[in-house]
Design a protein around this motif. Structure first.
Motif, short mmCIF file in Angstrom:
data_model
loop_
_atom_site.label_atom_id
_atom_site.label_comp_id
_atom_site.label_asym_id
_atom_site.label_seq_id
_atom_site.Cartn_x
_atom_site.Cartn_y
_atom_site.Cartn_z
N VAL A 112 42.61 10.24 9.43
CA VAL A 112 41.39 10.04 8.00
C VAL A 112 41.51 8.17 7.11
N GLU A 113 43.01 8.67 7.31
CA GLU A 113 43.48 6.98 6.78
C GLU A 113 43.33 5.91 6.84
N ALA A 114 43.27 6.04 8.43
CA ALA A 114 43.90 4.27 8.82
C ALA A 114 42.25 4.11 8.85
N LEU A 115 40.87 4.92 9.39
CA LEU A 115 40.02 4.08 8.82
C LEU A 115 39.94 3.88 7.84
N VAL A 116 39.93 4.58 6.66
CA VAL A 116 40.09 4.06 5.28
C VAL A 116 40.47 2.94 4.83
N THR A 334 33.27 16.11 -10.78
CA THR A 334 33.18 14.51 -10.08
C THR A 334 34.35 13.93 -10.74
N GLY A 335 34.56 14.37 -11.98
CA GLY A 335 35.25 13.37 -12.67
C GLY A 335 36.52 13.67 -11.77
N ILE A 336 36.95 14.98 -11.60
CA ILE A 336 38.92 14.73 -10.67
C ILE A 336 38.52 14.00 -9.82
N GLN A 337 37.02 14.01 -8.92
CA GLN A 337 37.13 13.40 -7.51
C GLN A 337 37.45 11.93 -8.34
N ARG A 338 36.89 11.40 -8.83
CA ARG A 338 36.68 9.93 -8.77
C ARG A 338 37.85 8.88 -10.03
N GLY A 339 38.38 10.03 -10.64
CA GLY A 339 39.73 9.92 -10.92
C GLY A 339 39.36 9.48 -12.86
N SER A 340 38.49 9.81 -13.56
CA SER A 340 38.17 10.03 -15.00
C SER A 340 38.55 11.13 -15.03
N ARG A 341 38.59 11.91 -14.49
CA ARG A 341 39.20 13.72 -16.17
C ARG A 341 41.14 13.31 -14.59
N ASP A 342 41.56 14.38 -16.02
CA ASP A 342 43.14 14.64 -15.05
C ASP A 342 43.22 15.67 -13.90
N ASP A 343 43.79 15.65 -13.08
CA ASP A 343 43.78 16.00 -11.76
C ASP A 343 44.44 16.86 -11.68
N ARG A 344 44.72 17.63 -12.56
CA ARG A 344 46.34 19.18 -13.14
C ARG A 344 46.74 20.05 -11.69
N HIS A 345 45.55 20.02 -10.73
CA HIS A 345 46.19 20.71 -9.64
C HIS A 345 46.00 19.57 -8.26
N ASN A 346 46.92 18.33 -8.91
CA ASN A 346 46.55 17.89 -7.76
C ASN A 346 45.98 17.39 -6.24
N TRP A 347 44.81 17.93 -6.75
CA TRP A 347 43.76 17.28 -5.41
C TRP A 347 43.31 16.34 -5.30
N ARG A 348 43.43 15.15 -5.82
CA ARG A 348 43.35 14.30 -5.67
C ARG A 348 45.00 13.25 -4.53
N HIS A 349 44.33 12.63 -3.34
CA HIS A 349 44.86 12.18 -2.44
C HIS A 349 44.78 10.37 -2.80
N THR A 350 45.53 9.96 -2.77
CA THR A 350 45.48 8.34 -2.10
C THR A 350 45.80 8.02 -1.23
N ILE A 351 45.69 7.05 -0.67
CA ILE A 351 45.53 6.39 -0.04
C ILE A 351 46.40 4.83 -0.20
N ALA A 352 47.19 4.42 0.37
CA ALA A 352 48.62 3.41 0.61
C ALA A 352 47.21 2.40 1.25
N LEU A 353 46.56 1.13 0.61
CA LEU A 353 46.06 0.38 1.17
C LEU A 353 47.11 -0.71 1.53
#
Length: 353
Positions: A112-116, A334-353
Motif C-alpha cells: 500500500v505504501e509503495a503505491l501511495v 474525519t478530523g482524526i483521519q485528516r489530521g485536524s484533531r488529536d490522534d490520541r489512539h495513534n490511528w494515523r499511519h504516516t507514509i514516508a515520502l
C-alpha cells in the motif's frame, strides 16, 4: 517499474476535478504472486494494466476473491493512512475464511505504501477528497474442480475520489428487504469477499426502485433482527444517551464501526453491541425514543438515516434530519483521519515520502 507513458500533469488535474467514486484510476499498481511451494514472490510495482488470465481461472468459476477498502489522506505536507493494520488483519481473516493464503502484515503495508508513494500526485487536495485504495486478491490457477486453488494474485490499485456526498451529507432513505438476506451463521458475512456484494445487488436494485438509497438486511433465521446495509454498518441513538449497533457474527467487522464505538464512549454515550429488531426500530422512530440512526463505512464514513421504508409503510427517523450525535461523531472521526484533531489512539499511519 515506472509507467513508460504516465498521465500528464494537465490531464491528471482535469480528471481529478470531479473524479466521482471509483471511476478514475492512477497510473500504477502493485502485484505479488503466491503459489504452492514458492509462497509469496515476485513483488513488483508497475503500470496499471489488464490482467491476462485463463478462461479456466479459479476465480471465474468458484469466486475465491477478497478485497479491502482504504484511503490515503493529505495532512499538511504529510500523507497518512487510517488504521491500516486493521485492514491487513481483516484481509487475513477474509483469506482464512475463503481458504486463501494469508499475506503478512508487513507485505500488506509495504504494498500500500509503495503505491501511495509512487502515485502521490494523484491524491486530491479538494476538501473531502481522498485517494481510495483497493487491495485485493484472487485465485488465478487454471482448473475446473471444487477445491482451494494453488495460485493467487494480490494487487493494490488506487482511485482519486471526491467527497462522497456532493453539497454536504444528506440523510439517506433505507429500504427494509423482506425478500433477501445478506448472510447467515457459518457463512461468509464477516469476510470482505465479492460474493457477498454480488448477492446484495438485486436487493439494492429493489431499494432504488422504491425511492431509497440503500437496503437494510435482516437476519436469515428469523428475518427480524437488523444486521447491516449492503456495504455499511448500522448505529442507533436512543433518548437515554445509548448508542447501539448490531453485534458481530454475520456482519462485516467494520473498521469505521470499531472506531466509532471507541469515540462514542469517549463522548459520554452508553455504548452497546446488542440485537435490535425491525419492529422496535419502526416503533421507536415513531415514538421518538429513537433519536437518530446512521450508517458507517470507509467510503461514506458516516451517513445519517432520515427515513426507513418497507412493504406497507414508511417512517421518518429523527424528523428526517441529521442529529447532533451523528454530526459530532463524523466530525471527530474525519478530523482524526485528516489530521485536524488529536490522534490520541495513534490511528494515523504516516507514509514516508
Amino acid at each position: 517499474m515506472k509507467h513508460p507513458n504516465p498521465t500528464s500533469a494537465d490531464e491528471r488535474a482535469k480528471r481529478m476535478l470531479d473524479p466521482g467514486f471509483g471511476k478514475v484510476f492512477t497510473d500504477h499498481m502493485v502485484t505479488i504472486r503466491w503459489s504452492e511451494g514458492q509462497g509469496w514472490h515476485d513483488a513488483q510495482i508497475g503500470p496499471r494494466q489488464p490482467f491476462q488470465i485463463d478462461p479456466a481461472a479459479s476465480v471465474l468459476h468458484y469466486a475465491q476473491e477478497i478485497f479491502e477498502g482504504m484511503k490515503a489522506y493529505r495532512s499538511g505536507n504529510a500523507v497518512t493512512l487510517f488504521r491500516p493494520l486493521e485492514n491487513s488483519a481483516r484481509f487475513a481473516r477474509s483469506a482464512e475464511r475463503l481458504a486463501m493464503p494469508v499475506l503478512p502484515d508487513d507485505l500488506f503495508i509495504a504494498a500500500v505504501e509503495a503505491l501511495v508513494r509512487t502515485d502521490v500526485d494523484w491524491i486530491p487536495e479538494q476538501e473531502g477528497a481522498t485517494l481510495y485504495l483497493r487491495p485485493f486478491m484472487f485465485a488465478n490457477e487454471s482448473f475446473l474442480g471444487v477445491r482451494a486453488a494453488t495460485e493467487y494474485m494480490f494487487c493494490v490499485i488506487a482511485s482519486p475520489a471526491g467527497a462522497y456526498f456532493k453539497g454536504g451529507a444528506k440523510p439517506v432513505k433505507l429500504w427494509v428487504s423482506d425478500d433477501y438476506t445478506r448472510a447467515a451463521p457459518g457463512g461468509t458475512g464477516a469476510a470482505k469477499c465479492g460474493g457477498n456484494y454480488a448477492a446484495s445487488l438485486v436487493a439494492q436494485q429493489q431499494a432504488v426502485a422504491k425511492g431509497c438509497d440503500q437496503v437494510v438486511f435482516l437476519d436469515a433465521a428469523e428475518h427480524r433482527w437488523v444486521e447491516e446495509l449492503g456495504g455499511m454498518n448500522m448505529f442507533f441513538v436512543f433518548d437515554d444517551n445509548t448508542l447501539r449497533t448490531p453485534p458481530l457474527g454475520t456482519i462485516l467487522p467494520g473498521i469505521t464501526r470499531e472506531s466509532i464505538l471507541t469515540l462514542a464512549a469517549e463522548q459520554g454515550l452508553k455504548v452497546e453491541q446488542a440485537p435490535y429488531d425491525i419492529d422496535s426500530w419502526k416503533a421507536d422512530a415513531a415514538s421518538g425514543r429513537l433519536k437518530e440512526a446512521f450508517a458507517c463505512g470507509t467510503a461514506a464514513v458516516v451517513a445519517a438515516v432520515g427515513e426507513i421504508r418497507w412493504n406497507g409503510g414508511e417512517q421518518l427517523v429523527g424528523g428526517g434530519v441529521e442529529g447532533p450525535v451523528t454530526t459530532a461523531l463524523r466530525d471527530e472521526l474525519t478530523g482524526i483521519q485528516r489530521g485536524s484533531r488529536d490522534d490520541r489512539h495513534n490511528w494515523r499511519h504516516t507514509i514516508a515520502l
